[in-house]
Design a protein around this motif. Structure first.
Motif, PDB file in Angstrom:
ATOM      1  N   MET A 161      13.889 -31.454  -6.532  1.00  0.00           N
ATOM      2  CA  MET A 161      14.140 -30.351  -7.353  1.00  0.00           C
ATOM      3  C   MET A 161      12.860 -29.721  -7.289  1.00  0.00           C
ATOM      4  N   GLN A 162      12.895 -28.105  -7.335  1.00  0.00           N
ATOM      5  CA  GLN A 162      11.646 -27.279  -7.012  1.00  0.00           C
ATOM      6  C   GLN A 162      11.277 -26.749  -8.551  1.00  0.00           C
ATOM      7  N   LEU A 163      12.071 -26.684  -9.523  1.00  0.00           N
ATOM      8  CA  LEU A 163      11.673 -25.907 -10.877  1.00  0.00           C
ATOM      9  C   LEU A 163      11.395 -27.149 -11.700  1.00  0.00           C
ATOM     10  N   ASN A 164      10.540 -26.731 -12.636  1.00  0.00           N
ATOM     11  CA  ASN A 164      10.066 -27.689 -13.806  1.00  0.00           C
ATOM     12  C   ASN A 164      11.230 -27.541 -15.026  1.00  0.00           C
ATOM     13  N   ARG A 165      10.776 -28.581 -15.953  1.00  0.00           N
ATOM     14  CA  ARG A 165      12.017 -28.196 -17.101  1.00  0.00           C
ATOM     15  C   ARG A 165      12.047 -27.148 -18.054  1.00  0.00           C
ATOM     16  N   GLU A 166      10.863 -26.720 -17.881  1.00  0.00           N
ATOM     17  CA  GLU A 166      10.719 -25.497 -18.584  1.00  0.00           C
ATOM     18  C   GLU A 166      11.232 -24.284 -18.300  1.00  0.00           C
ATOM     19  N   THR A 167      11.101 -24.130 -16.884  1.00  0.00           N
ATOM     20  CA  THR A 167      11.798 -23.118 -16.102  1.00  0.00           C
ATOM     21  C   THR A 167      13.322 -23.159 -16.092  1.00  0.00           C
ATOM     22  N   ILE A 168      13.773 -24.382 -15.956  1.00  0.00           N
ATOM     23  CA  ILE A 168      15.241 -24.667 -16.279  1.00  0.00           C
ATOM     24  C   ILE A 168      15.864 -24.314 -17.346  1.00  0.00           C
ATOM     25  N   ALA A 169      15.159 -24.517 -18.534  1.00  0.00           N
ATOM     26  CA  ALA A 169      15.391 -24.428 -19.777  1.00  0.00           C
ATOM     27  C   ALA A 169      15.431 -22.832 -20.101  1.00  0.00           C
ATOM     28  N   GLN A 170      14.342 -22.261 -19.582  1.00  0.00           N
ATOM     29  CA  GLN A 170      14.363 -20.729 -19.753  1.00  0.00           C
ATOM     30  C   GLN A 170      15.404 -19.754 -18.984  1.00  0.00           C
ATOM     31  N   LEU A 171      15.616 -20.320 -17.600  1.00  0.00           N
ATOM     32  CA  LEU A 171      16.773 -19.712 -17.160  1.00  0.00           C
ATOM     33  C   LEU A 171      18.127 -19.926 -17.524  1.00  0.00           C
ATOM     34  N   ALA A 172      18.190 -21.155 -18.163  1.00  0.00           N
ATOM     35  CA  ALA A 172      19.545 -21.413 -19.044  1.00  0.00           C
ATOM     36  C   ALA A 172      19.662 -20.475 -20.003  1.00  0.00           C
ATOM     37  N   GLU A 173      18.681 -20.306 -20.720  1.00  0.00           N
ATOM     38  CA  GLU A 173      18.763 -19.388 -21.922  1.00  0.00           C
ATOM     39  C   GLU A 173      19.016 -17.997 -21.495  1.00  0.00           C
ATOM     40  N   HIS A 174      18.231 -17.338 -20.355  1.00  0.00           N
ATOM     41  CA  HIS A 174      18.571 -16.193 -19.791  1.00  0.00           C
ATOM     42  C   HIS A 174      20.144 -15.852 -19.509  1.00  0.00           C
ATOM     43  N   LEU A 175      20.789 -16.912 -18.562  1.00  0.00           N
ATOM     44  CA  LEU A 175      22.090 -16.757 -18.266  1.00  0.00           C
ATOM     45  C   LEU A 175      23.006 -16.777 -19.213  1.00  0.00           C
ATOM     46  N   GLU A 176      22.745 -17.799 -20.233  1.00  0.00           N
ATOM     47  CA  GLU A 176      23.727 -17.957 -21.336  1.00  0.00           C
ATOM     48  C   GLU A 176      23.670 -16.775 -22.382  1.00  0.00           C
ATOM     49  N   ASN A 177      22.331 -16.369 -22.559  1.00  0.00           N
ATOM     50  CA  ASN A 177      22.111 -14.829 -23.333  1.00  0.00           C
ATOM     51  C   ASN A 177      23.274 -13.732 -22.634  1.00  0.00           C
ATOM     52  N   ALA A 178      23.136 -13.376 -21.316  1.00  0.00           N
ATOM     53  CA  ALA A 178      23.613 -12.759 -20.435  1.00  0.00           C
ATOM     54  C   ALA A 178      25.458 -12.836 -20.720  1.00  0.00           C
ATOM     55  N   GLU A 179      25.814 -14.206 -20.707  1.00  0.00           N
ATOM     56  CA  GLU A 179      27.238 -14.407 -20.936  1.00  0.00           C
ATOM     57  C   GLU A 179      27.693 -14.104 -22.370  1.00  0.00           C
ATOM     58  N   LEU A 180      26.763 -14.403 -23.306  1.00  0.00           N
ATOM     59  CA  LEU A 180      27.296 -14.304 -24.802  1.00  0.00           C
ATOM     60  C   LEU A 180      27.221 -12.991 -25.201  1.00  0.00           C
ATOM     61  N   GLN A 181      26.061 -12.048 -24.771  1.00  0.00           N
ATOM     62  CA  GLN A 181      25.753 -10.732 -25.104  1.00  0.00           C
ATOM     63  C   GLN A 181      26.419  -9.785 -24.148  1.00  0.00           C
ATOM     64  N   ALA A 182      27.241 -10.191 -23.069  1.00  0.00           N
ATOM     65  CA  ALA A 182      27.839  -9.433 -22.319  1.00  0.00           C
ATOM     66  C   ALA A 182      26.926  -8.539 -21.693  1.00  0.00           C
ATOM     67  N   HIS A 183      25.899  -8.696 -20.951  1.00  0.00           N
ATOM     68  CA  HIS A 183      25.069  -7.827 -20.251  1.00  0.00           C
ATOM     69  C   HIS A 183      24.479  -8.399 -18.903  1.00  0.00           C
ATOM     70  N   ASP A 184      24.545  -7.681 -18.002  1.00  0.00           N
ATOM     71  CA  ASP A 184      24.331  -8.234 -16.674  1.00  0.00           C
ATOM     72  C   ASP A 184      22.836  -8.434 -16.302  1.00  0.00           C
ATOM     73  N   VAL A 185      22.459  -9.258 -15.319  1.00  0.00           N
ATOM     74  CA  VAL A 185      21.196  -9.777 -15.102  1.00  0.00           C
ATOM     75  C   VAL A 185      20.889  -9.613 -13.531  1.00  0.00           C
ATOM     76  N   VAL A 186      19.738  -9.666 -12.921  1.00  0.00           N
ATOM     77  CA  VAL A 186      19.702  -9.826 -11.420  1.00  0.00           C
ATOM     78  C   VAL A 186      19.877 -11.096 -11.084  1.00  0.00           C
ATOM     79  N   LYS A 187      20.153 -11.512 -10.024  1.00  0.00           N
ATOM     80  CA  LYS A 187      20.235 -12.897  -9.777  1.00  0.00           C
ATOM     81  C   LYS A 187      18.896 -13.552  -9.544  1.00  0.00           C
ATOM     82  N   ILE A 188      19.083 -14.989 -10.110  1.00  0.00           N
ATOM     83  CA  ILE A 188      17.813 -15.519 -10.710  1.00  0.00           C
ATOM     84  C   ILE A 188      17.263 -15.935  -9.204  1.00  0.00           C
ATOM     85  N   THR A 189      17.792 -16.003  -8.171  1.00  0.00           N
ATOM     86  CA  THR A 189      17.076 -16.567  -6.922  1.00  0.00           C
ATOM     87  C   THR A 189      16.085 -15.475  -6.561  1.00  0.00           C
ATOM     88  N   ASP A 190      16.176 -14.220  -7.219  1.00  0.00           N
ATOM     89  CA  ASP A 190      14.932 -13.077  -6.583  1.00  0.00           C
ATOM     90  C   ASP A 190      13.614 -13.517  -7.253  1.00  0.00           C
TER      91      ASP A 190
END
Ligand code: 0L1
Ligand code: MG
Length: 262
Positions: A1-30
């Motif tokens: 794995m390349q990402l630490n726990r904190e980054t994984i948690a932060q990216l999960a929150e970011h993507l889940e918020n996008a889902e629940l609030q129906a707004h788009d985001v740029v791809k996270i690998t950028d």
């Protein structure tokens, strides 16, 4: 794995918020080009953990990008796996509110309901058929959270493989009653046929997708539990939908099901 726990948690929150609030985001690998496959599934797992902690029920599993037309549409060569939720389950003939989604598409699927648990490695079509209780037609409404569908497979996996809503219905059948390779289906949008296919479009046999999922989970020390509902993947390319559309799916020998977008 390349990402630490904190980054994984932060990216999960970011993507889940996008889902629940129906707004788009740029791809996270950028922002995280170093992300690997384990990171991608770890982010998806963290999204699942967040949902369960809030009381969401995970009601099934899904295989994605299992058909050659979908792989071509996405420019990838590997399927991916995710989960579906209680709030994503729409009754046959029910409505999907497009305001809750970003840019939904719909695809026809063959779904499996398991009688017995299945654990890889070494799981094959025969083991899947022996462990299946019944199959049932389904429609998956996918809704990538990525702006203008600009994504790559790792970003899609982290985003729970674009899972949004699903419908199952029609006539369930035991696997012994259906040739899953030749079973034909037609998806109609507003009465007009827009996608056609046969089961073999999914990895040669839809049960191969379920075997792949069992082997994927087995490599992580997990299994497909008895009773699980599994979407084996879109048989055709996904079709864009908008408010006012009605989708009907007919599956040979397995009846039909539909959903309306409002
Ligand atoms: O269910 C699936 O096949 C996953 C598709 C993921 C990519 C997309 O959003 O088109
Ligand atoms: Mg799908």
């Amino acid at each position: 794995m390349q990402l630490n726990r904190e980054t994984i948690a932060q990216l999960a929150e970011h993507l889940e918020n996008a889902e629940l609030q129906a707004h788009d985001v740029v791809k996270i690998t950028d922002a995280h080009p170093e992300m690997d496959w384990d990171d991608a599934y770890a982010i998806q797992e963290e999204i699942r953990r967040r949902k369960i902690a809030r009381g969401t029920k995970i009601v099934g599993l899904k295989c994605g990008l299992t058909s050659y037309s979908k792989m071509r549409q996405m420019g990838v060569e590997t399927p991916c796996f995710g989960f579906v939720t209680d709030y994503g389950c729409v009754p046959d003939g029910g409505e999907v509110k497009v305001a809750e989604l970003i840019h939904p598409k719909i695809e026809p699927e063959i779904c499996f309901v398991m009688k017995h648990a299945l654990k890889g490695p070494g799981c094959h079509i025969g083991a899947v058929l022996a462990a299946t209780d019944f199959i049932i037609p389904g429609l998956e409404i996918i809704d990538s959270r990525y702006r203008d569908f600009k994504f790559d497979l790792k970003s899609v996996i982290a985003d729970n493989t674009s899972a949004a809503r699903f419908v199952v219905g029609g006539q369930p059948q035991p696997v012994s009653e259906v040739d899953l390779r030749t079973v034909g289906l037609v998806m109609e949008k507003n009465g007009v046929p827009v996608a056609f296919g046969a089961g073999a479009a999914v990895l040669g046999h839809p049960a191969a997708a379920i075997a792949m999922l069992a082997n994927h989970l087995g490599a992580r020390g997990e299994e497909i539990p008895a009773g699980a509902l599994i979407l084996s993947g879109g048989v055709t390319e996904a079709v864009a939908v908008a408010a006012g559309d009605h989708i009907n799916l007919r599956v040979q020998g397995m009846g039909s099901l539909g959903v309306r977008f409002v």
